[in-house]
Motif scaffolding. Structure first.
Motif, PDB file in Angstrom:
ATOM      1  N   GLU A   1       0.852  -1.187  -0.031  1.00  0.00           N
ATOM      2  CA  GLU A   1       0.113   0.121   0.177  1.00  0.00           C
ATOM      3  C   GLU A   1       0.887   1.038  -0.007  1.00  0.00           C
ATOM      4  N   ALA A   2       2.036   1.202   0.606  1.00  0.00           N
ATOM      5  CA  ALA A   2       2.945   2.337   0.696  1.00  0.00           C
ATOM      6  C   ALA A   2       3.448   2.617  -0.707  1.00  0.00           C
TER       7      ALA A   2
ATOM      8  N   THR B   1       2.000   1.874  -3.317  1.00  0.00           N
ATOM      9  CA  THR B   1       0.998   2.339  -4.504  1.00  0.00           C
ATOM     10  C   THR B   1       0.879   3.801  -4.100  1.00  0.00           C
ATOM     11  N   ALA B   2       0.746   4.090  -2.780  1.00  0.00           N
ATOM     12  CA  ALA B   2       0.673   5.591  -2.359  1.00  0.00           C
ATOM     13  C   ALA B   2       1.863   6.463  -2.910  1.00  0.00           C
ATOM     14  N   LEU B   3       2.871   5.689  -2.985  1.00  0.00           N
ATOM     15  CA  LEU B   3       3.967   6.664  -3.422  1.00  0.00           C
ATOM     16  C   LEU B   3       4.028   7.019  -5.015  1.00  0.00           C
TER      17      LEU B   3
ATOM     18  N   MET C   1       1.659   7.160  -6.498  1.00  0.00           N
ATOM     19  CA  MET C   1       0.282   7.966  -6.839  1.00  0.00           C
ATOM     20  C   MET C   1       0.280   9.374  -6.265  1.00  0.00           C
ATOM     21  N   SER C   2       1.294   9.424  -5.352  1.00  0.00           N
ATOM     22  CA  SER C   2       1.475  10.805  -4.731  1.00  0.00           C
ATOM     23  C   SER C   2       1.466  12.131  -5.432  1.00  0.00           C
ATOM     24  N   PRO C   3       2.276  12.130  -6.730  1.00  0.00           N
ATOM     25  CA  PRO C   3       2.187  13.254  -7.580  1.00  0.00           C
ATOM     26  C   PRO C   3       0.929  13.828  -7.742  1.00  0.00           C
TER      27      PRO C   3
ATOM     28  N   MET D   1      -1.325  14.155  -5.406  1.00  0.00           N
ATOM     29  CA  MET D   1      -1.979  15.123  -4.200  1.00  0.00           C
ATOM     30  C   MET D   1      -1.087  16.044  -4.123  1.00  0.00           C
ATOM     31  N   ILE D   2       0.074  16.341  -4.855  1.00  0.00           N
ATOM     32  CA  ILE D   2       1.050  17.568  -4.647  1.00  0.00           C
ATOM     33  C   ILE D   2       0.825  18.412  -5.655  1.00  0.00           C
TER      34      ILE D   2
ATOM     35  N   PRO E   1       0.994   8.401 -12.401  1.00  0.00           N
ATOM     36  CA  PRO E   1      -0.164   7.902 -11.968  1.00  0.00           C
ATOM     37  C   PRO E   1      -1.009   7.689 -12.825  1.00  0.00           C
TER      38      PRO E   1
ATOM     39  N   ARG F   1      -2.657   3.801 -13.001  1.00  0.00           N
ATOM     40  CA  ARG F   1      -3.729   3.686 -12.804  1.00  0.00           C
ATOM     41  C   ARG F   1      -4.528   2.827 -13.548  1.00  0.00           C
TER      42      ARG F   1
END
Length: 268
Positions: free
Chosen positions: A96-97, A99-101, A103-105, A107-108, A143, A147
């Motif tokens: 999960e970490a 995956t979040a990494l 996808m993080s762009p 959210m920034i 991302p 996805r």
């Protein structure tokens, strides 16, 4: 099969009109003979389309944006294939970490990314270079590619791969002949969405693009800061026409539904 009622048809018509109105207005203004933005106009002229030839910066910026979008999207898709297969098929610590990494762009804010990339590329000697632009665009479009590739990988029936392995196919052959063709709709749609976002990106790119590496959106942004003539609308109209022509060619040659959805004309 139920049909849309009158209210639904009216809503859809208003929605489509609302979405297409800005594009139509831009194309309309591009044909004005005036030296300023004028809408509506009762006279038509190709004056501002001819004016594009006097500004080769727009032409070179267009080809640079095209090459940048294609290259960064292709690399992002290449990275998304192993990442999507690993995330979809295996359960491991930190899944999960990771995956979040990836996808993080999303959210920034791109302003923050632009400042961060500017500082980072300056420190390592890639400031104002095309290589720096490619690396930055890979980060922001990954991302989107991941996805859609992940969605195809999750729905992949592994029994087909197991059948090929049981018949003696190697893992490389299974990947090339079975897995990649099955996830092709996700790869194609992921590449297309990544390319669109790369080509249209301006907020982050304006921080890291140098005078020799300006993309078309950045060049247009810089132009409208000092000019109010309709030249930018004519450039936008040309891009719109090229985009529509590319979609028509793709639809005639291969079929957009088959390419992006993975179905043929018969619905299979």
């Amino acid at each position: 099969m139920s049909k849309n009622g009158p209210l639904a048809l009216v809503f859809h018509t208003l929605f489509v009109t609302f979405m297409l109105a800005p594009i139509l207005v831009v194309c309309w203004v591009a044909f004005t003979p005036e030296g300023y933005l004028s809408f509506p106009t009762d006279r038509w002229s190709l004056r501002w389309f001819y004016a594009i030839a006097r500004y080769p910066e727009f032409v070179s910026a267009f080809w640079r944006s095209l090459w940048l979008g294609a290259l960064s999207s292709a690399i992002a898709v290449a990275f998304s294939v192993p990442a999507a297969l690993a995330i979809a098929r295996y359960r491991f610590r930190g899944r999960e970490a990771i995956t979040a990494l990836f996808m993080s762009p999303l959210m920034i804010p791109h302003v923050v990314l632009g400042i961060a990339f500017l500082r980072f590329f300056t420190e390592i000697g890639l400031g104002g270079t095309f290589v720096g632009l490619v690396l930055a665009h890979i980060v922001i479009v990954l991302p989107f590619a991941l996805r859609l590739t992940l969605a195809s990988a999750i729905g992949l029936d592994r029994a087909i791969e197991h059948a090929a392995i049981s018949l003696g196919a190697s893992e490389a052959v299974v990947l090339r002949r079975i897995t990649l063709p099955l996830v092709l709709p996700g790869l194609a749609s992921g590449w297309a969405l990544a390319f669109i976002n790369s080509f249209d990106e301006v907020t982050m790119t304006v921080f890291i693009a140098a005078p020799g590496t300006e993309t078309l959106p950045v060049r247009m942004f810089l132009y409208i800061q000092d000019n109010i003539d309709p030249l930018v609308t004519s450039v936008s109209a040309c891009v719109i026409v090229i985009t529509v022509a590319a979609l028509v060619i793709m639809d005639r040659a291969y079929g957009l539904e088959r390419l992006l959805v993975g179905r043929g004309i018969d619905g299979r």
